[in-house]
Scaffold this active site. Sequence first.
Site, short mmCIF file in Angstrom:
data_model
loop_
_atom_site.label_atom_id
_atom_site.label_comp_id
_atom_site.label_asym_id
_atom_site.label_seq_id
_atom_site.Cartn_x
_atom_site.Cartn_y
_atom_site.Cartn_z
N GLU A 167 44.16 22.64 4.51
CA GLU A 167 45.45 21.80 4.37
C GLU A 167 44.89 20.52 4.88
O GLU A 167 44.27 20.44 5.81
CB GLU A 167 46.49 22.60 5.19
CG GLU A 167 46.99 23.87 4.61
CD GLU A 167 48.27 24.34 5.77
OE1 GLU A 167 48.58 25.25 5.32
OE2 GLU A 167 48.57 23.50 6.41
N CYS B 176 46.10 13.33 7.89
CA CYS B 176 45.77 14.36 8.97
C CYS B 176 44.77 15.50 8.03
O CYS B 176 45.17 16.00 7.16
CB CYS B 176 46.85 15.12 9.30
SG CYS B 176 46.50 16.42 10.45
N CYS C 128 40.91 28.89 12.54
CA CYS C 128 40.66 28.67 14.03
C CYS C 128 40.48 29.76 14.89
O CYS C 128 41.22 30.71 14.74
CB CYS C 128 41.75 27.70 14.39
SG CYS C 128 41.33 27.02 15.99
N CYS D 294 45.98 29.47 19.30
CA CYS D 294 47.17 29.15 20.26
C CYS D 294 48.42 29.74 19.72
O CYS D 294 48.61 29.95 18.43
CB CYS D 294 47.25 27.54 20.09
SG CYS D 294 45.90 26.69 20.63
N CYS E 97 50.58 28.28 16.76
CA CYS E 97 50.11 27.58 15.57
C CYS E 97 49.70 28.56 14.48
O CYS E 97 49.12 29.67 14.91
CB CYS E 97 48.95 27.02 16.10
SG CYS E 97 47.67 26.29 14.80
N GLY F 262 41.78 24.03 12.48
CA GLY F 262 40.74 24.07 13.33
C GLY F 262 40.84 23.15 14.45
O GLY F 262 41.37 22.33 14.72
N GLU F 263 39.38 23.62 15.33
CA GLU F 263 39.21 22.75 16.66
C GLU F 263 38.09 22.00 16.40
O GLU F 263 36.81 22.35 16.02
CB GLU F 263 38.85 23.86 17.65
CG GLU F 263 38.06 23.15 19.04
CD GLU F 263 38.75 22.06 19.70
OE1 GLU F 263 39.97 21.89 19.79
OE2 GLU F 263 38.11 21.08 19.52
N SER G 31 41.54 15.30 17.70
CA SER G 31 42.28 15.79 18.68
C SER G 31 41.65 17.24 19.04
O SER G 31 41.46 18.17 18.32
CB SER G 31 44.00 16.25 18.15
OG SER G 31 44.63 17.07 18.82
N SER H 273 45.32 18.28 23.11
CA SER H 273 46.56 19.06 23.06
C SER H 273 46.83 19.77 24.42
O SER H 273 46.15 20.71 24.71
CB SER H 273 46.08 20.12 21.89
OG SER H 273 47.48 20.82 21.57
N LEU H 274 47.77 19.32 25.18
CA LEU H 274 47.98 19.75 26.61
C LEU H 274 49.10 21.12 26.70
O LEU H 274 48.73 22.09 26.99
CB LEU H 274 48.30 18.66 27.38
CG LEU H 274 48.39 18.74 29.06
CD1 LEU H 274 46.69 19.00 29.18
CD2 LEU H 274 48.90 17.62 29.59
N ASN I 206 57.59 23.13 15.58
CA ASN I 206 57.95 23.40 14.08
C ASN I 206 57.75 25.04 13.95
O ASN I 206 56.83 25.51 13.83
CB ASN I 206 57.00 22.86 13.18
CG ASN I 206 57.66 22.39 12.03
OD1 ASN I 206 58.42 22.96 11.44
ND2 ASN I 206 56.94 21.49 11.35
N CYS J 259 50.46 22.27 11.01
CA CYS J 259 49.03 22.72 10.83
C CYS J 259 49.04 24.32 10.44
O CYS J 259 49.49 25.03 11.28
CB CYS J 259 48.27 22.64 12.18
SG CYS J 259 46.77 23.71 12.32
S1 SF4 Z 1 46.41 24.49 17.43
FE1 SF4 Z 1 44.45 23.72 16.89
S2 SF4 Z 1 43.15 24.93 18.46
FE2 SF4 Z 1 44.84 25.81 18.41
S3 SF4 Z 1 44.76 27.54 17.12
FE3 SF4 Z 1 45.81 25.98 16.05
S4 SF4 Z 1 43.93 24.92 14.86
FE4 SF4 Z 1 43.18 26.00 16.52
#
Ligand code: SF4
Length: 343
Positions: free
Chosen positions: A85, A98, A105, A109, A112, A152-153, A184, A207-208, A283, A325
């Site tokens: 996406e 973006c 990923c 998290c 997400c 993704g990271e 990020s 991303s804290l 969200n 995301c």
């Molecule tokens: S927030 Fe970023 S690092 Fe965390 S699971 Fe989603 S895509 Fe991966």
Amino acid sequence: MTLEEMESLMESIGQPKYRAAQLFNWIYKRAILSFDEMTNFAKSLRQQLDNMADIGYISIEKQVTSTDEQTTKFLFKLKDGLCVESVFMIDGKRRTVCLSSQVGCALRCSFCATGKMGFQRNLSAGEIVDQLLAIQRALNVEATNIVIMGMGEPFLNYDEVIKACDIISHDKGIAIGKRKITISTSGLVPAIKRFADDGQRYQLAISLNAADDEIRNKLMPINKKYPLNELINAARYYAAKSRHRITFEYVMIGGINDRIEDALKLAKLIKGWKCKINIIPYNAIDEKQDPPSEETMSAFIRPFLKLNVVISVRRSKGVDINAACGQLYYKHKENNFILEVDK
Ligand code: SF4
């Protein structure tokens, strides 16, 4: 391909160096889809390039625009049938895209949708740049800002992400300034140090999402590997080396990390530090976690007003089109669309 790679390609077929700059311009600035469109190249050279190389492009599987027409979300299908996406957002004069860096990923998290997919593969630099080219082509726009904040990271795909950013920022191509490109990360400490040591001029966002290990462990399992004190030390190391103002993203989830005590802990953590905090109201992707209320958000930002920080609340764009995301993919999949068609 970078410009240097195109120079090698041209050199290998006995062409002068300036041809590579022309090729680079055709591919990235004019975003052509076939060598035949390169009218200042002889037909024989076009044919030769066509035999040697491939102008890859990703196809649009789905495109949805929000009711306020400020956000358009794309689901792209890659050559192997997997999907990623990207989002295009208008904010005043800013046109931000973006981009995704991986399919899925591995970091899972809790807030997400992408994390729920698991990891499938890294994207190539070409596939990252291609998301931008496809969006610019489809909407007939030029992006002003880039955030690598999609699926993704990015730091788990460091080399390809940096290569993509180098292509996007190159002044002979798309030419978006390095300071307008933000990467990020969820907090991969060694990669943050590498980014600092490499002297990268792109902006860094972290991303804290929590100011203590207990909550961060629950939201972001990566925190168990790189706890907050290590992450903050790495961020300070980067800030000192780069002299950039670092951005902390804070996805605010109702009843989890939106209390006054969380705000006070966060204020203590960043005290005396020139940085920026982006509050992002959660969200919702399922019923397990809720967005924060307006009152809670206002109370949360109060302790920061006295500090030397820029704090902003990023209103969630494109809520009506699942623009966070991984959400479009997730919903798409829930509705039993076939995404991995060419497997
Ligand atoms: S927030 Fe970023 S690092 Fe965390 S699971 Fe989603 S895509 Fe991966």
